[in-house]
Design a protein around this motif. Structure first.
Motif, PDB file in Angstrom:
ATOM      1  N   LEU A  37       0.540  -1.063  -0.675  1.00 30.22           N
ATOM      2  CA  LEU A  37      -0.343  -0.168  -0.170  1.00 30.22           C
ATOM      3  C   LEU A  37       1.128   1.234  -0.130  1.00 30.22           C
ATOM      4  O   LEU A  37       1.215   1.626   0.878  1.00 30.22           O
ATOM      5  CB  LEU A  37      -0.928  -0.057   1.220  1.00 30.22           C
ATOM      6  N   ALA A  38       1.038   2.009  -0.932  1.00 30.45           N
ATOM      7  CA  ALA A  38       2.057   3.188  -1.760  1.00 30.45           C
ATOM      8  C   ALA A  38       1.404   3.908  -1.035  1.00 30.45           C
ATOM      9  O   ALA A  38       0.710   4.751  -2.262  1.00 30.45           O
ATOM     10  CB  ALA A  38       2.753   2.715  -2.911  1.00 30.45           C
ATOM     11  N   GLY A  39       0.914   5.021  -0.316  1.00 25.64           N
ATOM     12  CA  GLY A  39       0.818   6.089   0.037  1.00 25.64           C
ATOM     13  C   GLY A  39       0.991   7.150  -0.321  1.00 25.64           C
ATOM     14  O   GLY A  39       3.005   6.945   0.055  1.00 25.64           O
ATOM     15  N   CYS A  66       4.067   1.377   3.044  1.00 18.85           N
ATOM     16  CA  CYS A  66       5.285   2.479   2.021  1.00 18.85           C
ATOM     17  C   CYS A  66       4.386   3.920   1.874  1.00 18.85           C
ATOM     18  O   CYS A  66       3.884   4.186   1.107  1.00 18.85           O
ATOM     19  CB  CYS A  66       5.582   2.037   0.298  1.00 18.85           C
ATOM     20  N   LYS A  67       5.952   4.977   2.202  1.00 20.24           N
ATOM     21  CA  LYS A  67       5.206   6.211   2.574  1.00 20.24           C
ATOM     22  C   LYS A  67       5.923   6.808   1.501  1.00 20.24           C
ATOM     23  O   LYS A  67       6.699   6.381   0.487  1.00 20.24           O
ATOM     24  CB  LYS A  67       5.898   6.817   3.252  1.00 20.24           C
ATOM     25  N   VAL A  68       5.717   7.309  -0.080  1.00 18.55           N
ATOM     26  CA  VAL A  68       5.687   7.465  -1.720  1.00 18.55           C
ATOM     27  C   VAL A  68       6.134   9.219  -1.548  1.00 18.55           C
ATOM     28  O   VAL A  68       4.566   9.653  -1.101  1.00 18.55           O
ATOM     29  CB  VAL A  68       4.805   7.326  -2.546  1.00 18.55           C
ATOM     30  N   SER A  69       6.844   9.967  -1.505  1.00 16.08           N
ATOM     31  CA  SER A  69       6.643  11.543  -1.258  1.00 16.08           C
ATOM     32  C   SER A  69       7.227  11.737  -2.909  1.00 16.08           C
ATOM     33  O   SER A  69       8.526  11.520  -3.022  1.00 16.08           O
ATOM     34  CB  SER A  69       7.930  12.108  -0.354  1.00 16.08           C
ATOM     35  N   ILE A  70       6.151  12.822  -3.230  1.00 19.68           N
ATOM     36  CA  ILE A  70       6.710  13.669  -4.273  1.00 19.68           C
ATOM     37  C   ILE A  70       5.957  15.271  -4.078  1.00 19.68           C
ATOM     38  O   ILE A  70       5.313  15.522  -3.313  1.00 19.68           O
ATOM     39  CB  ILE A  70       5.337  13.060  -4.771  1.00 19.68           C
ATOM     40  N   ASP A  71       7.487  15.859  -5.171  1.00 15.72           N
ATOM     41  CA  ASP A  71       6.709  17.649  -4.347  1.00 15.72           C
ATOM     42  C   ASP A  71       5.784  17.557  -5.470  1.00 15.72           C
ATOM     43  O   ASP A  71       5.918  18.014  -6.458  1.00 15.72           O
ATOM     44  CB  ASP A  71       8.225  17.702  -5.254  1.00 15.72           C
ATOM     45  N   LYS A  72       4.423  17.970  -4.995  1.00 15.94           N
ATOM     46  CA  LYS A  72       3.682  17.725  -5.972  1.00 15.94           C
ATOM     47  C   LYS A  72       3.203  18.934  -7.002  1.00 15.94           C
ATOM     48  O   LYS A  72       2.957  19.622  -7.184  1.00 15.94           O
ATOM     49  CB  LYS A  72       2.054  18.351  -4.365  1.00 15.94           C
ATOM     50  N   LYS A  73       4.651  20.287  -6.061  1.00 16.49           N
ATOM     51  CA  LYS A  73       5.002  21.649  -7.508  1.00 16.49           C
ATOM     52  C   LYS A  73       5.326  21.347  -8.865  1.00 16.49           C
ATOM     53  O   LYS A  73       5.538  21.747  -9.255  1.00 16.49           O
ATOM     54  CB  LYS A  73       4.830  22.856  -6.529  1.00 16.49           C
ATOM     55  N   ASN A  74       6.646  20.310  -8.418  1.00 14.56           N
ATOM     56  CA  ASN A  74       6.874  19.834  -9.285  1.00 14.56           C
ATOM     57  C   ASN A  74       7.789  18.440  -8.719  1.00 14.56           C
ATOM     58  O   ASN A  74       8.798  17.311  -8.661  1.00 14.56           O
ATOM     59  CB  ASN A  74       8.583  20.499  -9.175  1.00 14.56           C
ATOM     60  N   PRO A  75       6.727  17.724  -9.393  1.00 11.55           N
ATOM     61  CA  PRO A  75       6.560  16.190  -9.625  1.00 11.55           C
ATOM     62  C   PRO A  75       7.366  15.134 -10.884  1.00 11.55           C
ATOM     63  O   PRO A  75       7.831  14.203 -10.131  1.00 11.55           O
ATOM     64  CB  PRO A  75       4.847  16.064 -10.235  1.00 11.55           C
ATOM     65  N   HIS A  77      10.568  15.672 -10.192  1.00 10.40           N
ATOM     66  CA  HIS A  77      12.026  15.708 -10.051  1.00 10.40           C
ATOM     67  C   HIS A  77      11.185  14.441  -8.823  1.00 10.40           C
ATOM     68  O   HIS A  77      10.485  13.327  -8.973  1.00 10.40           O
ATOM     69  CB  HIS A  77      11.785  16.464  -8.301  1.00 10.40           C
ATOM     70  N   ASP A  78      13.120  13.804  -8.599  1.00 14.24           N
ATOM     71  CA  ASP A  78      12.351  12.369  -7.945  1.00 14.24           C
ATOM     72  C   ASP A  78      11.531  12.499  -6.979  1.00 14.24           C
ATOM     73  O   ASP A  78      11.078  13.207  -6.567  1.00 14.24           O
ATOM     74  CB  ASP A  78      14.454  12.393  -6.815  1.00 14.24           C
ATOM     75  N   VAL A  79      10.873  10.476  -7.147  1.00 17.13           N
ATOM     76  CA  VAL A  79       9.960  10.023  -6.235  1.00 17.13           C
ATOM     77  C   VAL A  79      10.818   9.600  -5.201  1.00 17.13           C
ATOM     78  O   VAL A  79      11.831   8.748  -6.259  1.00 17.13           O
ATOM     79  CB  VAL A  79       8.696   9.622  -7.087  1.00 17.13           C
ATOM     80  N   LYS A  80      10.694  10.006  -4.115  1.00 15.18           N
ATOM     81  CA  LYS A  80      11.445   9.136  -2.839  1.00 15.18           C
ATOM     82  C   LYS A  80      10.176   8.045  -2.240  1.00 15.18           C
ATOM     83  O   LYS A  80       9.252   8.592  -2.020  1.00 15.18           O
ATOM     84  CB  LYS A  80      11.684   9.525  -1.696  1.00 15.18           C
ATOM     85  N   THR A  81      10.326   6.645  -1.855  1.00 16.73           N
ATOM     86  CA  THR A  81       9.829   6.236  -1.087  1.00 16.73           C
ATOM     87  C   THR A  81       9.826   5.040   0.013  1.00 16.73           C
ATOM     88  O   THR A  81      11.993   5.316  -0.089  1.00 16.73           O
ATOM     89  CB  THR A  81       9.830   4.537  -1.758  1.00 16.73           C
ATOM     90  N   SER A  82       9.641   4.753   0.946  1.00 15.35           N
ATOM     91  CA  SER A  82      10.185   4.420   2.361  1.00 15.35           C
ATOM     92  C   SER A  82      10.198   3.350   2.330  1.00 15.35           C
ATOM     93  O   SER A  82      10.773   2.712   3.044  1.00 15.35           O
ATOM     94  CB  SER A  82       9.309   4.012   3.250  1.00 15.35           C
ATOM     95  N   ILE A 107       0.027  10.308 -11.667  1.00 15.88           N
ATOM     96  CA  ILE A 107       0.965   9.782 -13.110  1.00 15.88           C
ATOM     97  C   ILE A 107       2.261   9.324 -12.781  1.00 15.88           C
ATOM     98  O   ILE A 107       2.971   8.682 -13.269  1.00 15.88           O
ATOM     99  CB  ILE A 107       0.649  10.983 -14.421  1.00 15.88           C
ATOM    100  N   TYR A 108       2.836  10.597 -11.549  1.00 16.98           N
ATOM    101  CA  TYR A 108       4.276  10.659 -11.252  1.00 16.98           C
ATOM    102  C   TYR A 108       4.794   9.397 -10.619  1.00 16.98           C
ATOM    103  O   TYR A 108       5.940   9.158 -10.064  1.00 16.98           O
ATOM    104  CB  TYR A 108       4.996  11.702 -11.784  1.00 16.98           C
ATOM    105  N   GLY A 109       3.456   9.125  -9.563  1.00 15.38           N
ATOM    106  CA  GLY A 109       3.876   7.731  -8.816  1.00 15.38           C
ATOM    107  C   GLY A 109       3.610   6.512  -9.278  1.00 15.38           C
ATOM    108  O   GLY A 109       5.010   6.007  -9.046  1.00 15.38           O
TER     109      GLY A 109
END
Length: 167
Positions: A37-39, A66-75, A77-82, A107-109
């Protein structure tokens, strides 16, 4: 002009939606031992935590958060997962967010997770606003809502009074 807040989902309705989506995830993954479950960080992750709790009650599937970190203003950029890629490689993954508006974050996720082979990939959202500018859809959704572009949906999933508000 006065802007009023309209509650589109109350606490009980949100809990019912979470339970229904958890059952849908279970039905889609009935033969799996685990599901990721990638939130998407903040509310998507909180929503994923609540789905995990229900999945553990209704099934023998082991839901892994799994925590998914996305810069919502610049998606872009690198997406990171926990969790590392090896942990979701060849697994069933559900990307979870609270609201699907334009589809940019989702979509970037999705793009990030497609860098490794997966057994299955689905998306889940609590509110689908139908303003997509990308070809992404929610496989599991709590409610579909046609709104105008200037309206905003806030989802509150903390405390004892969950709600989704149209502003």
């Amino acid at each position: 002009m006065t802007v009023s807040n309209n509650v589109i989902l109350n606490h009980t309705e949100i809990n019912n939606k979470i339970r229904r989506i958890a059952f849908q995830i279970y039905e889609t993954n009935v033969n799996e031992k685990e599901v990721i479950l990638a939130g998407i960080d903040k509310n998507g992750f909180v929503f994923a935590q609540k789905l995990k709790t229900v999945l553990q009650k209704i099934s023998d599937i082991n839901p892994i958060l799994c925590k998914v970190s996305i810069d919502k203003k610049n998606p872009w950029h690198d997406v990171k997962t926990s969790i590392p890629e090896e942990d979701y490689k060849n697994q069933s993954v559900v990307l979870v967010d609270d609201v699907l508006s334009s589809g940019t974050t989702l979509i970037y996720g999705v793009k990030h997770f497609l860098n490794v082979p997966l057994k299955q990939f689905k998306t889940a959202v609590l509110v689908n606003r139908n303003h997509k500018k990308y070809p992404v859809k929610a496989d599991f959704k709590g409610i579909s809502l046609s709104t105008s572009l200037h309206e905003h949906v806030d989802v509150i999933l903390e405390g004892k009074d969950y709600k989704a508000i149209l502003k």
